[in-house]
Scaffold this motif. Structure first.
Motif, PDB file in Angstrom:
ATOM      1  N   ALA A  24      -5.440 -58.020 108.194  1.00  0.00           N
ATOM      2  CA  ALA A  24      -6.327 -59.101 108.623  1.00  0.00           C
ATOM      3  C   ALA A  24      -7.669 -59.107 107.900  1.00  0.00           C
ATOM      4  O   ALA A  24      -8.235 -60.165 107.634  1.00  0.00           O
ATOM      5  CB  ALA A  24      -6.565 -59.010 110.133  1.00  0.00           C
ATOM      6  N   LYS A  25      -8.189 -57.948 107.592  1.00  0.00           N
ATOM      7  CA  LYS A  25      -9.562 -57.854 107.067  1.00  0.00           C
ATOM      8  C   LYS A  25      -9.663 -57.746 105.551  1.00  0.00           C
ATOM      9  O   LYS A  25     -10.725 -58.002 104.987  1.00  0.00           O
ATOM     10  CB  LYS A  25     -10.289 -56.664 107.708  1.00  0.00           C
ATOM     11  N   ASN A  26      -8.575 -57.365 104.874  1.00  0.00           N
ATOM     12  CA  ASN A  26      -8.634 -57.240 103.424  1.00  0.00           C
ATOM     13  C   ASN A  26      -8.935 -58.602 102.794  1.00  0.00           C
ATOM     14  O   ASN A  26      -8.233 -59.575 103.052  1.00  0.00           O
ATOM     15  CB  ASN A  26      -7.322 -56.684 102.866  1.00  0.00           C
ATOM     16  N   ALA A  50      -5.330 -54.110 111.075  1.00  0.00           N
ATOM     17  CA  ALA A  50      -6.706 -54.322 110.607  1.00  0.00           C
ATOM     18  C   ALA A  50      -6.735 -54.516 109.100  1.00  0.00           C
ATOM     19  O   ALA A  50      -7.442 -55.401 108.598  1.00  0.00           O
ATOM     20  CB  ALA A  50      -7.588 -53.135 111.006  1.00  0.00           C
ATOM     21  N   GLN A  84     -17.401 -59.769 100.098  1.00  0.00           N
ATOM     22  CA  GLN A  84     -15.964 -59.731 100.335  1.00  0.00           C
ATOM     23  C   GLN A  84     -15.540 -58.266 100.345  1.00  0.00           C
ATOM     24  O   GLN A  84     -15.829 -57.526  99.401  1.00  0.00           O
ATOM     25  CB  GLN A  84     -15.211 -60.485  99.252  1.00  0.00           C
ATOM     26  N   HIS A  93     -16.799 -54.569 113.813  1.00  0.00           N
ATOM     27  CA  HIS A  93     -15.948 -55.442 112.994  1.00  0.00           C
ATOM     28  C   HIS A  93     -14.467 -55.078 113.107  1.00  0.00           C
ATOM     29  O   HIS A  93     -13.604 -55.946 113.080  1.00  0.00           O
ATOM     30  CB  HIS A  93     -16.404 -55.374 111.533  1.00  0.00           C
ATOM     31  N   PHE A  94     -14.156 -53.788 113.254  1.00  0.00           N
ATOM     32  CA  PHE A  94     -12.767 -53.339 113.256  1.00  0.00           C
ATOM     33  C   PHE A  94     -12.216 -52.981 114.634  1.00  0.00           C
ATOM     34  O   PHE A  94     -11.004 -52.889 114.806  1.00  0.00           O
ATOM     35  CB  PHE A  94     -12.607 -52.133 112.319  1.00  0.00           C
ATOM     36  N   GLU A 146     -11.568 -60.386 103.415  1.00  0.00           N
ATOM     37  CA  GLU A 146     -12.436 -61.145 104.305  1.00  0.00           C
ATOM     38  C   GLU A 146     -13.900 -60.847 103.988  1.00  0.00           C
ATOM     39  O   GLU A 146     -14.223 -59.830 103.380  1.00  0.00           O
ATOM     40  CB  GLU A 146     -12.128 -60.728 105.750  1.00  0.00           C
ATOM     41  N   SER A 147     -14.782 -61.722 104.422  1.00  0.00           N
ATOM     42  CA  SER A 147     -16.216 -61.499 104.239  1.00  0.00           C
ATOM     43  C   SER A 147     -16.786 -60.702 105.407  1.00  0.00           C
ATOM     44  O   SER A 147     -16.434 -60.929 106.557  1.00  0.00           O
ATOM     45  CB  SER A 147     -16.965 -62.826 104.137  1.00  0.00           C
ATOM     46  N   LEU A 148     -17.662 -59.796 105.075  1.00  0.00           N
ATOM     47  CA  LEU A 148     -18.446 -59.070 106.059  1.00  0.00           C
ATOM     48  C   LEU A 148     -19.875 -59.172 105.566  1.00  0.00           C
ATOM     49  O   LEU A 148     -20.217 -58.620 104.514  1.00  0.00           O
ATOM     50  CB  LEU A 148     -18.000 -57.615 106.171  1.00  0.00           C
ATOM     51  N   VAL A 170     -12.619 -48.828 103.255  1.00  0.00           N
ATOM     52  CA  VAL A 170     -13.203 -50.168 103.235  1.00  0.00           C
ATOM     53  C   VAL A 170     -14.250 -50.186 102.135  1.00  0.00           C
ATOM     54  O   VAL A 170     -15.233 -49.447 102.194  1.00  0.00           O
ATOM     55  CB  VAL A 170     -13.844 -50.532 104.592  1.00  0.00           C
ATOM     56  N   VAL A 177      -9.806 -53.596 101.893  1.00  0.00           N
ATOM     57  CA  VAL A 177      -9.347 -52.605 102.859  1.00  0.00           C
ATOM     58  C   VAL A 177      -7.982 -52.092 102.432  1.00  0.00           C
ATOM     59  O   VAL A 177      -7.081 -52.871 102.142  1.00  0.00           O
ATOM     60  CB  VAL A 177      -9.247 -53.216 104.280  1.00  0.00           C
TER      61      VAL A 177
END
Length: 117
Positions: A66-68, A63, A76, A25-26, A70-72, A10, A79
């Motif tokens: 879905a998360k690649n 994961a 951005q 988050h994951f 995305e904002s955390l 990540v 993943v």
């Protein structure tokens, strides 16, 4: 890492993102065996990426999809799969066992890195 686990890299993390935020988050995708936040050897500061080990490869794939991108927090994230070898993708020659880390769970016998408990 057992043969059933899958490791994700990540990247693009805010330098203040800690292991608990990442686990939270994951973890909705399935059990996580370990989160390794990579730190610089000299500075001991986070370098903006981590490794996340899922106990099930399917959960890791879900994961990643879905998360690649995305904002955390305010960043951005990117993943991708590291693979069974435990080595990072091309352009990042070292895996988590070779780095100074801040980790949660898993095998505490990694390399000579430093962890904050």
């Amino acid at each position: 890492m057992s043969s059933e686990e899958e490791m994700l890299l990540v990247g693009g993390l805010n330098f203040n993102t800690d292991k608990q935020v990442l686990e939270d988050h994951f973890s909705s995708f399935g059990p996580i065996s370990e989160v390794v936040v990579v730190k610089g050897q000299e500075t001991q500061r986070p370098r903006g990426f981590c490794f996340t080990n899922f106990t099930n490869p399917e959960h890791a794939s879900d994961a990643m999809k879905a998360k690649n991108g995305e904002s955390l927090g305010s960043h951005q994230i990117h993943v991708e799969h590291v693979g069974k070898s435990g080595r990072a993708p091309e352009g990042m020659p070292l895996g988590p066992r070779d780095m100074v880390t801040d980790r949660v769970g898993g095998n505490q016998g990694y390399g000579s890195g430093q962890c904050d408990s």
